[in-house]
Design an enzyme around this catalytic site. Structure first.
Site, mmCIF file in Angstrom:
data_model
loop_
_atom_site.group_PDB
_atom_site.id
_atom_site.type_symbol
_atom_site.label_atom_id
_atom_site.label_comp_id
_atom_site.label_asym_id
_atom_site.label_seq_id
_atom_site.Cartn_x
_atom_site.Cartn_y
_atom_site.Cartn_z
ATOM 1 N N ASP A 147 86.142 16.267 -3.856
ATOM 2 C CA ASP A 147 86.012 15.005 -3.131
ATOM 3 C C ASP A 147 86.159 13.887 -4.153
ATOM 4 O OD1 ASP A 147 85.542 16.302 -0.748
ATOM 5 O OD2 ASP A 147 83.365 16.101 -0.848
ATOM 6 N N ASP B 104 85.944 17.331 10.809
ATOM 7 C CA ASP B 104 84.540 17.180 10.428
ATOM 8 C C ASP B 104 83.719 17.231 11.708
ATOM 9 O OD1 ASP B 104 85.360 16.810 7.796
ATOM 10 O OD2 ASP B 104 85.459 14.631 8.006
#
EC number: 4.3.2.10
Length: 256
Positions: free
Chosen positions: A11, A130
């Site tokens: 990330d 997500d």
């Protein structure tokens, strides 16, 4: 059974690798090029880069980071974050990415997935989902899709959305449990299994890995085709090689 993949996830925000809990409380984990090189040396099957604030901040693609990584790392790179158009897909592929992950932009414009797969092929388009559990205890399980780094609810059902993206040509689904992200409490196996069993394309399980057993459970109990992890690799708790050796001992086929 085909070999199952182990994929470290980086990330990225502001040019650095970070890791958070439930998509917040971000902690610096290092330089993306150095970390990617380390995972290549450890035998990772692929690496996934996600610019986690590009969409919400309205920033451009992380082309300079991908170019730097691609010049030194020789395993497939999946890149996501801030991808809004087919032209963005082209720019990232030219920078050295092998697959492009789309998330918020696919919800804003589902035709993007159809157009991108039509031009570049299903094999290089990954749809990231997500998902957060939205059903109450005792109700049939349901998960809602979120966008913009987990900040924005969409009202979409995660299983149905995965089906729609597969119909539009997505080659893989990268499925992250927001409830489990960074918690080290294991994958949401019910979510992973529900999506894996619903679509004809590979599903990458993400969110919640705390140990090597969680990786094996994602494959065996979650029916995933690949498992993605960050914290256990970034902070040196385990190497990718150790993870593969464990999976092999569990009878799960991996590339050694």
């Amino acid at each position: 059974m085909l070999a199952k993949r182990i994929i470290p996830c980086l990330d990225v925000t502001n040019g650095r690798v970070v890791k958070g809990v439930n998509f917040v409380e971000l902690r610096d984990a290092g330089d993306p090029v150095e970390i990617a090189r380390r995972y290549d040396e450890q035998g990772a099957d692929e690496i996934t880069f996600l610019d986690i604030t590009a969409t919400s901040d309205g920033r451009d693609l992380i082309l300079h980071i991908i170019e730097a990584v691609a010049s030194q790392v020789f395993i497939p790179l999946t890149v996501g974050g801030g991808v809004r158009t087919v032209e963005d897909v082209r720019r990232l592929l030219n920078a050295g990415a092998d697959k492009i992950s789309v998330n918020s932009s696919a919800i804003a414009n589902p035709q993007l997935v159809s157009d991108a797969t039509g031009k570049y092929g299903s094999q290089c388009i990954v749809v990231a989902i997500d998902a957060k559990r939205s059903s109450a205890p005792g109700e049939p399980p349901r998960w809602e899709v979120f966008t913009h780094g987990g900040r924005k609810a969409t009202g979409l059902d995660a299983v149905e959305w995965a089906r729609e993206m597969a119909r539009r040509g997505a080659g893989e689904i990268l499925l992250t449990s927001m409830d489990r992200d960074g918690t080290k409490s294991g994958f949401d196996l019910e979510l992973t299994r529900a999506v894996s069993d619903a679509v004809p394309v590979p599903v990458i399980a993400s969110g919640g890995v705390g140990g090597l057993q969680d990786l094996a459970d994602g494959i065996r109990l979650g029916h995933a085709d690949a498992v993605l992890a960050a914290s256990i690799f970034h902070y040196g708790e385990h190497t990718v090689g150790e993870a593969k050796a464990f999976m092999a001992r569990e009878g799960i086929p991996v590339r050694m």
